[in-house]
Design an enzyme around this catalytic site. Structure first.
Site, PDB file in Angstrom:
ATOM      1  N   HIS A 109       0.845  -1.204   0.000  1.00 38.24           N
ATOM      2  CA  HIS A 109       0.000   0.000   0.000  1.00 38.24           C
ATOM      3  C   HIS A 109       0.877   1.250   0.000  1.00 38.24           C
ATOM      4  CE1 HIS A 109       0.489   0.937   4.376  1.00 38.24           C
ATOM      5  NE2 HIS A 109       0.510  -0.372   4.528  1.00 38.24           N
ATOM      6  N   ASP A 111      -0.372   4.421   0.818  1.00 36.01           N
ATOM      7  CA  ASP A 111      -0.794   5.443   1.775  1.00 36.01           C
ATOM      8  C   ASP A 111      -0.042   5.244   3.087  1.00 36.01           C
ATOM      9  OD1 ASP A 111      -2.317   3.021   2.261  1.00 36.01           O
ATOM     10  OD2 ASP A 111      -3.567   4.176   3.635  1.00 36.01           O
ATOM     11  N   ASP A 142       6.728   1.400   6.162  1.00 31.49           N
ATOM     12  CA  ASP A 142       5.310   1.006   6.117  1.00 31.49           C
ATOM     13  C   ASP A 142       4.522   1.985   5.250  1.00 31.49           C
ATOM     14  OD1 ASP A 142       2.873  -0.168   6.684  1.00 31.49           O
ATOM     15  OD2 ASP A 142       2.714   0.703   8.671  1.00 31.49           O
ATOM     16  N   GLU A 177      -5.007   1.548   3.036  1.00 38.05           N
ATOM     17  CA  GLU A 177      -4.846   0.502   4.044  1.00 38.05           C
ATOM     18  C   GLU A 177      -4.785   1.097   5.446  1.00 38.05           C
ATOM     19  OE1 GLU A 177      -2.969  -2.309   6.784  1.00 38.05           O
ATOM     20  OE2 GLU A 177      -2.193  -0.358   6.148  1.00 38.05           O
ATOM     21  N   GLU A 178      -4.153   2.270   5.572  1.00 32.76           N
ATOM     22  CA  GLU A 178      -4.020   2.885   6.888  1.00 32.76           C
ATOM     23  C   GLU A 178      -5.312   3.558   7.362  1.00 32.76           C
ATOM     24  OE1 GLU A 178      -1.636   2.111   8.545  1.00 32.76           O
ATOM     25  OE2 GLU A 178       0.249   2.095   7.453  1.00 32.76           O
ATOM     26  N   HIS A 442       4.302   3.569  12.219  1.00 32.08           N
ATOM     27  CA  HIS A 442       3.218   4.370  12.794  1.00 32.08           C
ATOM     28  C   HIS A 442       3.715   5.374  13.839  1.00 32.08           C
ATOM     29  CE1 HIS A 442      -0.309   1.410  11.740  1.00 32.08           C
ATOM     30  NE2 HIS A 442       0.586   1.492  10.780  1.00 32.08           N
TER      31      HIS A 442
END
Length: 473
Positions: A109, A111, A142, A177-178, A442
């Site tokens: 992903h 995003d 990520d 996805e996030e 994150h």
């Protein structure tokens, strides 16, 4: 289920496989530079952020895939969410298989999570910065590194003759996805024929450490919701009524406390654990990895990794309440909390939600009113490790890393995998990744270990080469 270290020793590489390894190495500076270009785009998919940046990121990814010259079609597409709105843009590149050759689907992903406060970062979050052997920036690991691992692996595959093979390759780079993958299920249905594959590689997980690869074979599911606790019709003077009238903060605190036992383990009837043998990790190692402050101990009982991989977890991730600066001497009438539950493998996420809701209703103190809204669920996942694709992937890892891979569980969640299983039940799913224990996904100062990045690319390029050479079954 046993999570063991597969006995995979690096094999002697063929001339063609050695050429793949050399192609990855030669192109590594360009791969890192292209990754840096993606990191510079603040593609936060949350509704409060600029969607134009997510579109810009999708266009950039499409350009990289198109630039390989390998795919018959490269498109930026959107699918509807359950509310009827279009989701964030995803990229779909496809090259159909010829004859009875297999097809591999590569997922990642583009995003990213919000960056948080700039002052918490040592370097600007959207300015890729190399320090030592790590690349820092939001999305550096990520999951824009996952995106670039796919791009770079395809480049190496093409450079070493892959374009002449019959192998089918599909790349699906999601854009939300996030933010819950709201349009994911619809995207699968709308593009089912193009996405159908024998093997699905999901590059969005972790590795054991920077020198040992991992194949993720279990994931916890998740349940999140907004919980509002109310006790008063309006705010009241804390001096006039405090000590007799229960304010919402008191009720919320007592209610949240009821979710845990004295050891800090989850104490909600109906939430289950999954039997699992796990590698040993000491409390000292865990304390260092989790950044526990001196003197702070872990919660729960049993082996550390069993708690992280095979048992439920509950976290209050946010509270809506007056901040300290603006606090007045009043009893709060209502408090809202964001509750996040990680669901152990083997339990249905909806069943877990119903157990939580029942607990909240039956444990609300002082007759407090409770309301649960904004519910989201994602299913846990267990990999069938008996398939030929697992063995092929583990051998590619051993050859690329020079170390035997570990089959591991992960405490985090990738809920959309349940949709992949539902739509493509015959596909073998491989959950890989480019992260390591120091990645801090994150969090502020997210980073990618560049050695892990190279080895992840090499693993995937070898896997493509071997699939194209008929190494299956």
């Amino acid at each position: 289920m046993t999570l063991s270290t597969p006995r995979k020793d690096p094999a002697a590489l063929s001339e063609g496989e050695q050429a793949v390894v050399e192609a990855v190495q030669a192109a590594l500076p360009q791969s890192i530079a292209d990754l840096g270009g993606l990191v510079r785009i603040p593609s936060v998919s949350w509704s409060a952020f600029d969607p134009a940046e997510v579109q810009r990121s999708a266009d950039a990814v499409a350009g990289l895939l198109d630039g390989t010259g390998f795919f018959e079609s490269v498109d930026v597409l959107r699918a509807p969410t359950p509310s009827g709105e279009l989701g964030q843009p995803a990229v779909l590149a496809s090259r159909p298989a010829r004859g009875d050759a297999p097809t591999v689907l590569l997922y990642a992903h583009h995003d990213v999570q919000p960056p948080g406060r700039d002052e918490d970062w040592d370097t600007p979050p959207f300015e890729p910065t190399v320090r030592g052997d790590r690349l820092y920036g939001r999305g550096a690991a990520d999951d824009k590194a996952g995106v670039m691992a796919h791009v770079a692996a395809v480049r190496a595959f093409v450079e070493t003759g892959g374009a002449a093979s019959d192998l089918g390759v599909v790349v699906f780079i999601e854009g939300e996805e996030e933010f819950g993958s709201a349009s994911f299920a619809a995207f699968l249905e709308e593009n089912r024929d193009r996405l159908a594959a024998d093997v699905i590689v999901v590059a969005d997980s972790d590795n054991w450490d920077t020198s040992t690869p991992s194949l993720t074979v279990s994931l916890r599911g998740n349940v999140t919701f907004r919980l509002t606790v109310s006790t008063l019709g309006h705010a009241s003077h804390s001096g006039m009524y405090g000590g007799a009238a229960p304010d919402a903060m008191l009720a919320a605190a007592r209610l949240i406390d009821s979710l845990y036992d004295a050891d800090g383990a989850v104490a909600v009837d109906g939430l289950t654990a999954h039997p699992m043998e796990v590698p040993e990790v000491t409390e000292e190692q865990f304390a260092a990895d989790a950044a526990l402050l001196e003197g702070v101990g872990s919660v729960g009982t049993g082996p550390v990794l069993e708690r992280l991989w095979a048992k439920p977890a509950l976290t209050v991730t946010g509270i809506d309440a007056p901040d300290v600066v603006n606090a007045s001497n009043t009893l709060l009438p209502s408090v809202s909390l964001r509750v996040s539950c990680r669901v152990a493998p083997g339990q249905d996420a909806q069943d877990a939600y119903e157990a939580l809701a029942a607990h909240i209703r039956s444990h609300a103190p002082f007759g407090a009113h409770t309301e649960i809204t904004e519910v989201s669920t994602g299913q846990p996942f267990l990999v069938d490790t008996s398939g030929w694709a697992v063995a092929l992937a583990e051998q590619a890892m051993a050859d690329a890393w020079g170390a035997s891979p570990k089959e591991v569980g992960v405490g985090g969640s990738i809920p959309f995998i349940a949709d992949l299983v539902r739509v493509f039940p015959q596909a073998q799913i491989l959950v890989t990744g480019v992260e390591d224990p120091d990645t801090r996904a994150h969090s502020p100062n997210e980073s990618l270990h560049l050695g892990v990045f190279k080895r992840a690319i090499t693993t995937e390029a070898l896997l493509l080469h071997r699939l194209a050479s008929g190494a299956r079954g």
